[in-house]
Design a protein around this motif. Structure first.
Motif, PDB file in Angstrom:
ATOM      1  N   PRO A   1      57.622 -18.083 -39.784  1.00 60.44           N
ATOM      2  CA  PRO A   1      57.314 -16.751 -39.235  1.00 60.44           C
ATOM      3  C   PRO A   1      57.419 -16.694 -37.715  1.00 60.44           C
ATOM      4  CG  PRO A   1      55.699 -17.360 -40.905  1.00 60.44           C
ATOM      5  CD  PRO A   1      56.531 -18.574 -40.639  1.00 60.44           C
ATOM      6  N   THR A   2      57.043 -17.801 -37.039  1.00 55.71           N
ATOM      7  CA  THR A   2      57.163 -17.811 -35.577  1.00 55.71           C
ATOM      8  C   THR A   2      58.626 -17.767 -35.148  1.00 55.71           C
ATOM      9  OG1 THR A   2      55.109 -19.078 -35.426  1.00 55.71           O
ATOM     10  CG2 THR A   2      56.538 -19.054 -33.496  1.00 55.71           C
ATOM     11  N   ILE A   3      59.472 -18.505 -35.837  1.00 56.09           N
ATOM     12  CA  ILE A   3      60.906 -18.473 -35.511  1.00 56.09           C
ATOM     13  C   ILE A   3      61.492 -17.094 -35.765  1.00 56.09           C
ATOM     14  CG2 ILE A   3      63.145 -19.387 -36.209  1.00 56.09           C
ATOM     15  CD1 ILE A   3      61.749 -22.064 -36.735  1.00 56.09           C
ATOM     16  N   ALA A   4      61.074 -16.458 -36.861  1.00 53.02           N
ATOM     17  CA  ALA A   4      61.555 -15.103 -37.145  1.00 53.02           C
ATOM     18  C   ALA A   4      61.104 -14.122 -36.067  1.00 53.02           C
ATOM     19  CB  ALA A   4      61.049 -14.646 -38.520  1.00 53.02           C
ATOM     20  N   ALA A   5      59.832 -14.239 -35.626  1.00 57.41           N
ATOM     21  CA  ALA A   5      59.346 -13.352 -34.563  1.00 57.41           C
ATOM     22  C   ALA A   5      60.097 -13.610 -33.252  1.00 57.41           C
ATOM     23  CB  ALA A   5      57.834 -13.557 -34.371  1.00 57.41           C
ATOM     24  N   GLY A   6      60.316 -14.895 -32.919  1.00 61.77           N
ATOM     25  CA  GLY A   6      61.067 -15.198 -31.697  1.00 61.77           C
ATOM     26  C   GLY A   6      62.497 -14.699 -31.763  1.00 61.77           C
ATOM     27  N   PHE A   7      63.118 -14.810 -32.918  1.00 62.93           N
ATOM     28  CA  PHE A   7      64.480 -14.298 -33.063  1.00 62.93           C
ATOM     29  C   PHE A   7      64.518 -12.791 -32.843  1.00 62.93           C
ATOM     30  CE2 PHE A   7      67.826 -12.480 -35.772  1.00 62.93           C
ATOM     31  CZ  PHE A   7      68.942 -13.104 -35.212  1.00 62.93           C
ATOM     32  N   TYR A   8      63.510 -12.084 -33.339  1.00 63.35           N
ATOM     33  CA  TYR A   8      63.467 -10.629 -33.139  1.00 63.35           C
ATOM     34  C   TYR A   8      63.275 -10.299 -31.664  1.00 63.35           C
ATOM     35  CZ  TYR A   8      61.454  -5.984 -32.825  1.00 63.35           C
ATOM     36  OH  TYR A   8      61.169  -4.694 -32.444  1.00 63.35           O
ATOM     37  N   PHE A   9      62.329 -10.966 -31.007  1.00 67.60           N
ATOM     38  CA  PHE A   9      62.025 -10.625 -29.613  1.00 67.60           C
ATOM     39  C   PHE A   9      63.177 -10.981 -28.686  1.00 67.60           C
ATOM     40  CE2 PHE A   9      57.447 -11.158 -31.006  1.00 67.60           C
ATOM     41  CZ  PHE A   9      57.182  -9.802 -30.981  1.00 67.60           C
TER      42      PHE A   9
ATOM     43  N   THR B   1      56.315 -14.415 -28.521  1.00 64.16           N
ATOM     44  CA  THR B   1      56.540 -15.493 -29.491  1.00 64.16           C
ATOM     45  C   THR B   1      55.356 -16.454 -29.531  1.00 64.16           C
ATOM     46  OG1 THR B   1      58.917 -15.326 -29.064  1.00 64.16           O
ATOM     47  CG2 THR B   1      58.130 -17.313 -30.190  1.00 64.16           C
ATOM     48  N   LEU B   2      54.836 -16.805 -28.354  1.00 60.58           N
ATOM     49  CA  LEU B   2      53.660 -17.674 -28.306  1.00 60.58           C
ATOM     50  C   LEU B   2      52.456 -17.014 -28.971  1.00 60.58           C
ATOM     51  CD1 LEU B   2      52.372 -20.293 -27.313  1.00 60.58           C
ATOM     52  CD2 LEU B   2      51.912 -19.156 -25.122  1.00 60.58           C
ATOM     53  N   LEU B   3      52.302 -15.722 -28.721  1.00 61.72           N
ATOM     54  CA  LEU B   3      51.197 -15.005 -29.366  1.00 61.72           C
ATOM     55  C   LEU B   3      51.354 -14.975 -30.884  1.00 61.72           C
ATOM     56  CD1 LEU B   3      48.660 -13.258 -29.088  1.00 61.72           C
ATOM     57  CD2 LEU B   3      50.157 -11.263 -28.810  1.00 61.72           C
ATOM     58  N   ALA B   4      52.580 -14.793 -31.359  1.00 64.22           N
ATOM     59  CA  ALA B   4      52.812 -14.820 -32.809  1.00 64.22           C
ATOM     60  C   ALA B   4      52.485 -16.194 -33.389  1.00 64.22           C
ATOM     61  CB  ALA B   4      54.271 -14.455 -33.100  1.00 64.22           C
ATOM     62  N   PHE B   5      52.851 -17.256 -32.672  1.00 66.86           N
ATOM     63  CA  PHE B   5      52.523 -18.601 -33.148  1.00 66.86           C
ATOM     64  C   PHE B   5      51.011 -18.798 -33.257  1.00 66.86           C
ATOM     65  CE2 PHE B   5      51.351 -22.970 -31.973  1.00 66.86           C
ATOM     66  CZ  PHE B   5      51.895 -23.653 -33.044  1.00 66.86           C
ATOM     67  N   LEU B   6      50.279 -18.357 -32.244  1.00 69.92           N
ATOM     68  CA  LEU B   6      48.821 -18.493 -32.286  1.00 69.92           C
ATOM     69  C   LEU B   6      48.216 -17.672 -33.417  1.00 69.92           C
ATOM     70  CD1 LEU B   6      48.006 -18.356 -28.456  1.00 69.92           C
ATOM     71  CD2 LEU B   6      48.129 -20.367 -29.940  1.00 69.92           C
ATOM     72  N   ILE B   7      48.747 -16.486 -33.649  1.00 65.62           N
ATOM     73  CA  ILE B   7      48.213 -15.641 -34.728  1.00 65.62           C
ATOM     74  C   ILE B   7      48.467 -16.279 -36.087  1.00 65.62           C
ATOM     75  CG2 ILE B   7      48.509 -13.427 -35.893  1.00 65.62           C
ATOM     76  CD1 ILE B   7      49.005 -12.167 -33.161  1.00 65.62           C
TER      77      ILE B   7
END
Length: 552
Positions: free
Chosen positions: A209-217, A525-531
């Motif tokens: 999920p973190t990679i997917a969020a980073g790819f989007y951002f 992306t960092l925030l998504a990883f923490l979440i």
């Protein structure tokens, strides 16, 4: 760690035949008729009489071995107590719970079968003994090959402990070292398996999920431009210099309530609808060039657009200084600045409306009092002028003026006659006829003056007009004073109304940025990883607690 090798068990009793009788009475299953060999007896009685006793038979040793095996099965305390009760109901003499299990199994009775357990709650002991006897008789009648197996199934537990059986020429230390190495390898293998499982779960629920969020951002998200501005609501300074009211003058505390009200208004539906109507907020964010996550649908509802408006228009209040900080985000920098200017204009109008009603109420009351005072003064002045005209130029005024003139003329003649009479008094021998004539003339003049004055008094025109004139003059002076007071009140109301005026002062003007402000790819992306990590940790802890509770 060393283990003792297995050996056949023999127990030597120090007592004589009394001890053998006691052992025989305690365990009826033992073979008490087995004779003891003379050599054993001689050995036990020999050796100079240092030790005396008998050696247990093979049945006794077998019972001991069976009891040890039953101990290794890991039966619970409840099962042992149940076996002892079944043995007592069946009439067996047992020495322990394990002995009860052993004797029941030797007689083919399952102490843990439900039918046997239900027999324990029978109310009559006589009936219980009869039932037990019938059960033993039925068990004896059934052939061994046709009897149903009632013994509990023994669970074979795998143990990783070193074996006590050593091969020929095998070193115990090497065997122990090999067993310890095997246990360590098994622990390491289990640890690697757990680590691999943990890494797989982390990859599935956190990393992907973190990679997917980073790819989007970093790749898909449409750049957004944020226009920032700051403004403050100020109040007109007081003209007076004293009082506690001027203590907080010019500070944020004086207009904090107004700032909060304006902040709520700028994020309200009214401001959104006006902005959408004048500048096309919904149309701008429905542009197909914007990515699907940040774009509004073409048939989006007003509530969905308003929710996006609240997310993209951020307004903060500094309570210490009373400064409002606003940031408006849009896909176009020009549109972002237009939205900011429009919202600031709406805020100025709202600030002006906050005190408009109070100012209008204050000014309307003072202005009405001043106008009424002016009307009353004009009425008093008109009445005064009317009385003055009636007294001086009217018919009543002319008649009174004539009477007053005649009285004045007669008063002059009276003075002249009195002087003549006084001149006669200074002569030694005055002429009596002249004296009498002068006195008669004086009397007639006085009578005439009294008559004229009585006429003026009877008509009352002169006195009445004079009183009316004085009342009119006093009324006019009073109304003039009222006009002056009302004018002073009006001036004070104007000053207070000017003090109530609020105006919006822009300290940081909205200027469109030349580079995209959002998205902040790395931070998001960092925030998504923490979440995702927090969610996984919370779910794993909950699952561990539930698993522990269920297993307990």
């Amino acid at each position: 760690m060393t283990t003792k090798p297995k050996a056949q068990k023999f127990r030597i009793r120090r007592g004589s035949s009394t001890a053998n009788a006691a052992a025989t009475s305690s365990d009826p299953t033992l073979d008490t008729a087995a004779p003891t060999s003379p050599s054993a007896q001689g050995h036990s009685q020999g050796v100079g009489g240092a030790m005396s006793g008998t050696v247990d038979s093979a049945n006794t040793v077998t019972a001991e071995t069976d009891i040890d095996a039953i101990r290794q099965e890991g039966l619970t305390g409840r099962q042992l107590r149940m076996a002892r009760r079944v043995a007592q109901k069946s009439g067996f003499a047992v020495t322990s719970d394990f002995d009860a299990v052993r004797q029941l199994r030797q007689h083919g009775i399952d102490p843990f079968q439900r039918a046997n357990v239900l027999e324990l709650v029978t109310p009559d002991d006589g009936q219980t003994n009869v039932a037990a006897g019938q059960m033993r008789a039925a068990t004896a009648k059934v052939p061994a090959d046709q009897a149903r197996v009632q013994l509990p199934q023994t669970v074979q537990r795998k143990t990783s402990l070193p074996s006590t059986q050593l091969g020929p020429g095998e070193n115990p230390a090497e065997r122990r070292a090999s067993e310890i190495g095997r246990i360590q390898r098994d622990i390491a293998k289990r640890r690697r398996r757990n680590i691999a499982s943990l890494i797989g779960r982390l990859a599935m629920f956190v990393l992907l999920p973190t990679i997917a969020a980073g790819f989007y951002f970093f790749t898909i998200a449409t750049p957004m431009y944020g226009t920032k501005s700051e403004f403050i609501i100020q109040q007109a300074e007081s003209q007076g210099g004293g009082g506690l009211g001027s203590l907080f003058q010019g500070t944020g505390l004086a207009t904090q309530t107004d700032s909060t009200t304006v902040q709520s208004f700028m994020t309200s539906r009214e401001a959104f609808l006006r902005l959408d109507e004048e500048h096309g907020f919904t149309e701008h964010f429905s542009n197909p060039d914007i990515d699907a996550i940040q774009r509004l649908d073409e048939d989006a509802t007003r509530e969905a657009a308003y929710a996006m408006f609240q997310d993209l228009v951020k307004i903060g209040l500094d309570p210490a200084e009373g400064i409002l900080k606003m940031e408006v985000i849009a896909a176009d920098p020009v549109k972002s600045q237009d939205f900011s200017d429009a919202l600031i204009r709406y805020a100025e109008e709202q600030v002006d409306q906050l005190t408009q009603r109070v100012r209008e109420d204050q000014m309307s009351g003072a202005r009405a009092n001043f106008e009424l005072a002016q009307q009353r003064r004009q009425t008093a002045l008109t009445e005064l002028i009317t009385i003055q005209q009636e007294t001086e130029t009217g018919p009543v005024g002319a008649e009174q003026a004539a009477l007053q003139q005649r009285i004045t003329t007669l008063q002059v003649e009276l003075d002249q006659e009195q002087l003549n009479l006084a001149g006669f008094a200074g002569v030694r021998r005055p002429n009596e006829a002249q004296v009498r004539a002068t006195e008669n003339s004086i009397a007639q003049i006085e009578n005439q003056i009294a008559l004229l004055r009585s006429q003026m008094s009877s008509e009352g025109s002169l006195t009445t007009n004079d009183a009316r004139l004085r009342v009119a003059e006093e009324n006019y002076a009073f109304e003039v004073l009222n006009v002056q007071t009302a004018q002073s009140t009006l001036s004070t109301a104007e000053i207070e109304a000017n003090r109530q005026v609020r105006y919006l002062s822009v300290s940081v003007a909205p200027i469109a940025p030349d580079e995209p402000t959002y998205p902040r790819s790395f931070e998001n992306t960092l925030l998504a990883f923490l979440i995702f990590s927090g969610i996984y940790l919370m779910i794993s802890l909950t699952a561990s607690i539930l698993r522990e509770q269920v297993s307990a």
